[in-house]
Design a protein around this motif. Structure first.
Motif, short mmCIF file in Angstrom:
data_model
loop_
_atom_site.label_atom_id
_atom_site.label_comp_id
_atom_site.label_asym_id
_atom_site.label_seq_id
_atom_site.Cartn_x
_atom_site.Cartn_y
_atom_site.Cartn_z
N HIS A 81 -3.04 -53.92 -98.05
CA HIS A 81 -4.27 -54.16 -97.27
C HIS A 81 -4.52 -55.66 -97.18
CE1 HIS A 81 -8.71 -52.90 -96.40
NE2 HIS A 81 -8.58 -54.19 -96.12
N HIS A 83 -5.67 -59.02 -94.21
CA HIS A 83 -6.05 -59.50 -92.87
C HIS A 83 -5.54 -60.95 -92.81
CE1 HIS A 83 -9.57 -56.47 -92.72
NE2 HIS A 83 -9.29 -56.52 -94.00
N ARG A 90 -13.74 -69.65 -94.05
CA ARG A 90 -15.19 -69.49 -93.83
C ARG A 90 -15.98 -69.89 -95.07
NH1 ARG A 90 -14.59 -63.88 -91.40
NH2 ARG A 90 -16.26 -63.24 -92.79
N TYR A 103 -23.75 -60.70 -97.58
CA TYR A 103 -22.66 -60.55 -96.61
C TYR A 103 -23.17 -59.87 -95.34
CZ TYR A 103 -18.09 -59.08 -94.79
OH TYR A 103 -16.99 -58.86 -94.00
N ILE A 113 -17.34 -61.44 -89.43
CA ILE A 113 -16.18 -61.10 -88.61
C ILE A 113 -16.30 -61.74 -87.22
CG2 ILE A 113 -14.99 -59.14 -87.52
CD1 ILE A 113 -15.96 -57.50 -90.08
N TYR A 153 -9.64 -59.46 -85.71
CA TYR A 153 -10.46 -60.64 -85.43
C TYR A 153 -10.36 -61.02 -83.95
CZ TYR A 153 -10.94 -61.29 -90.49
OH TYR A 153 -11.24 -61.11 -91.81
N PHE A 223 -13.56 -50.04 -89.48
CA PHE A 223 -14.55 -50.42 -90.51
C PHE A 223 -15.72 -49.47 -90.35
CE2 PHE A 223 -17.33 -54.20 -92.19
CZ PHE A 223 -17.49 -53.54 -93.41
N HIS A 251 -11.30 -48.53 -93.62
CA HIS A 251 -12.26 -49.25 -94.48
C HIS A 251 -13.43 -48.31 -94.73
CE1 HIS A 251 -10.15 -52.94 -93.33
NE2 HIS A 251 -10.86 -53.59 -94.22
N GLN A 254 -17.52 -49.23 -98.47
CA GLN A 254 -17.59 -50.57 -99.06
C GLN A 254 -19.03 -50.92 -99.43
OE1 GLN A 254 -16.20 -53.82 -96.56
NE2 GLN A 254 -16.55 -55.36 -98.13
N CYS A 299 -12.24 -58.43 -103.57
CA CYS A 299 -13.37 -58.41 -102.64
C CYS A 299 -14.67 -58.19 -103.43
CB CYS A 299 -13.15 -57.31 -101.60
SG CYS A 299 -14.58 -57.00 -100.57
N ASP A 325 -6.70 -57.43 -99.96
CA ASP A 325 -7.71 -57.57 -98.89
C ASP A 325 -7.75 -59.00 -98.35
OD1 ASP A 325 -9.60 -56.74 -97.08
OD2 ASP A 325 -11.28 -56.75 -98.49
N ASN A 327 -8.48 -62.06 -96.74
CA ASN A 327 -9.19 -62.34 -95.48
C ASN A 327 -10.16 -63.49 -95.72
OD1 ASN A 327 -12.19 -61.44 -95.54
ND2 ASN A 327 -11.15 -59.80 -96.63
N PRO A 328 -10.62 -64.14 -94.64
CA PRO A 328 -11.43 -65.35 -94.85
C PRO A 328 -12.87 -65.08 -95.27
CG PRO A 328 -11.23 -64.88 -92.51
CD PRO A 328 -10.34 -63.90 -93.21
N GLY A 329 -13.34 -63.82 -95.13
CA GLY A 329 -14.76 -63.56 -95.39
C GLY A 329 -15.05 -62.96 -96.74
N SER A 330 -14.24 -62.00 -97.16
CA SER A 330 -14.61 -61.26 -98.37
C SER A 330 -13.57 -61.33 -99.48
CB SER A 330 -14.90 -59.79 -98.03
OG SER A 330 -13.72 -59.12 -97.68
O1 NIG Z 1 -12.05 -55.71 -95.88
N1 NIG Z 1 -14.83 -54.90 -94.56
C1 NIG Z 1 -14.39 -55.34 -93.52
N2 NIG Z 1 -13.41 -56.22 -93.39
C2 NIG Z 1 -13.00 -57.18 -94.36
C3 NIG Z 1 -13.85 -58.38 -94.31
C4 NIG Z 1 -13.62 -59.13 -93.09
C5 NIG Z 1 -14.35 -60.43 -92.97
O2 NIG Z 1 -15.44 -60.64 -93.54
O3 NIG Z 1 -13.81 -61.26 -92.26
C6 NIG Z 1 -12.91 -56.55 -95.71
O4 NIG Z 1 -13.65 -56.87 -96.65
#
Ligand code: NIG
Ligand code: FE
Length: 414
Positions: A81, A83, A90, A103, A113, A153, A223, A251, A254, A299, A325, A327-330
């Motif tokens: 998993h 991204h 970020r 978040y 996102i 994205y 998601f 997803h 969460q 995450c 997981d 990815n730039p956000g979580s």
């Molecule tokens: O797996 N939950 C949704 N998607 C990602 C986070 C993506 C983001 O914040 O860019 C995740 O945590």
């Protein structure tokens, strides 16, 4: 003949029988290890292994030999998993969260996102490829030997296809297997926030057929979450994907437990990922099903949300995998060594369970466990050689230190 003999291995770990394709329940803690071992690789595959005392060297004249005294060998991580195609980091949102915003609040204010999507839409395919290749190269050096990568994205026709073409280029460029997942249903773009139907039509009637035409995806993801995609919307998307032969990797649960797991299981999803918020219905729905529960502890750590209840999933005989997981956000790290440590520290998984969850079960969550995820005769020779360590448990225990000496992909040092 291209062959390699590795000798004096302190512990050759994950020597499952080739017919073991996924582990659940008490079997998850069964991590077979041969001590004082040798390993023979031929044409990129694991040919044989055994104990040093049983090594017959007379017919191995043509092999390159290396000795790894004091070191362990284990299967390369199978990260099911990620991204890892994204346009920019970020860290500004990270700082906002330190100051107290959640978040979800940041996502509602067009951060999250959608922030990544805006930047991705204006990035070129070459730029995205270069950035993603760099990240992928880094995680392979950290021991990842098979990986899943999602779109999500892009959030419009051109950009989702652009992401998937980047993933295809990655597949063609790196020596590890990559599975591509279409995650067009990651968030509603701004202009569709009050017109979900139009975006769903674009996903289902325009993007999906083109993906199928170009064979750009192996799986489909949604998601499914309050503020993102509802249960009904998720169901429609999974159904549409299934028409093109794409299994779900969803997803789920969460931020809330609203039936996403049950919905995904009903659609025979390959995996349900996250599961920080479980309830009894979700747990029961997974029992006696093949759907794999993929937990993402990095995450939870990064967002400071609940950690999944791995013990209860394992006790209910559900197959558990762990993944980054990235990815730039979580979860801005693709370091599976850290994920294995976190699984031990915060999910209360034993080192053996965490390693199995990050190898054979991760491979299973990408339908790769026939050929990856364990040290078994006939499988690809994708493995990690550790530095000198006192025991296998030292690996997750010594969190944050890099204990990987080298990574072999298809029998060659990476
Ligand atoms: O797996 N939950 C949704 N998607 C990602 C986070 C993506 C983001 O914040 O860019 C995740 O945590
Ligand atoms: Fe994710």
């Amino acid at each position: 003949m291209s062959s390699l003999l590795v000798t004096d291995i302190k512990g050759l770990t994950g020597t499952h029988s080739p017919n073991v394709l996924v582990l659940r329940g008490t079997d998850l803690s069964d991590l077979p290890t041969v001590s004082d071992a040798w390993l023979l690789i031929e044409h990129g595959l694991i040919k044989d292994f055994g104990r040093m005392t049983d090594l017959a060297t007379h017919n191995l004249k043509l092999t390159t030999q290396i000795s790894v005294k004091g070191k362990y060998i284990l299967p390369a991580w199978c990260d099911s998993h990620t991204h890892l195609v994204f346009p920019a980091s970020r860290e500004e949102e990270f700082v906002m969260r330190i100051k107290g915003r959640s978040y979800e609040e940041i996502a509602k204010a067009d951060g999250g996102i959608l922030n990544s999507a805006r930047k991705l839409q204006s990035a070129t395919e070459d730029e995205l490829f270069e950035n993603a290749f760099y990240r992928l190269d880094q995680v392979i050096k950290l021991g990842t030997g098979a990986i899943e990568v999602k779109s999500g994205y892009g959030l419009d026709y051109e950009s989702e296809l652009k992401m998937l073409r980047v993933i295809r280029r990655l597949k063609e460029t790196v020596p590890i297997p990559i599975k591509a997942t279409f995650l067009g249903a990651h968030a509603y773009p701004e202009r569709f926030k009050s017109d979900h139907e139009s975006y769903l039509k674009i996903l289902i009637n325009e993007i999906l057929p083109q993906i199928a035409d170009e064979k750009l995806a192996d799986y489909i993801d949604v998601f499914c979450e309050r503020g993102f995609f509802s249960l009904d919307e998720t169901s429609r998307i999974l159904e549409a994907g299934a028409k093109y032969g794409l299994k779900g990797k969803v997803h789920a649960n969460q931020l809330s437990a609203t039936g996403a797991v049950e919905m995904a299981v009903k659609h025979h999803a390959l995996s349900v990922d996250h599961l920080e918020m479980m309830n009894n219905d979700a747990l029961q729905s997974l029992k006696n099903h093949d759907t794999i529960a993929t937990l993402l502890p990095a995450c939870s750590l990064f967002l400071d949300i609940s950690f999944a209840n791995a013990r209860s999933l394992i006790d209910h005989n559900i197959a558990v995998a762990i993944a980054s997981d990235f990815n730039p956000g979580s979860a801005p790290s693709g370091n599976m060594n850290l994920v294995v440590s976190l699984a031990c520290m915060r999910l209360k998984m034993l080192p053996e369970e965490a390693i199995n969850a990050a190898t054979i079960n991760g491979a299973a969550a990408m339908e790769l466990s026939q050929n990856y995820g364990s040290i078994s005769r006939g499988k690809a020779a994708n493995f990690i050689v550790t530095k000198e360590i006192s025991s296998l448990a030292y690996l997750p225990y010594s969190f944050g230190s890099n204990l990987i000496e080298s990574v072999f992909i298809n029998g060659k040092i990476y």
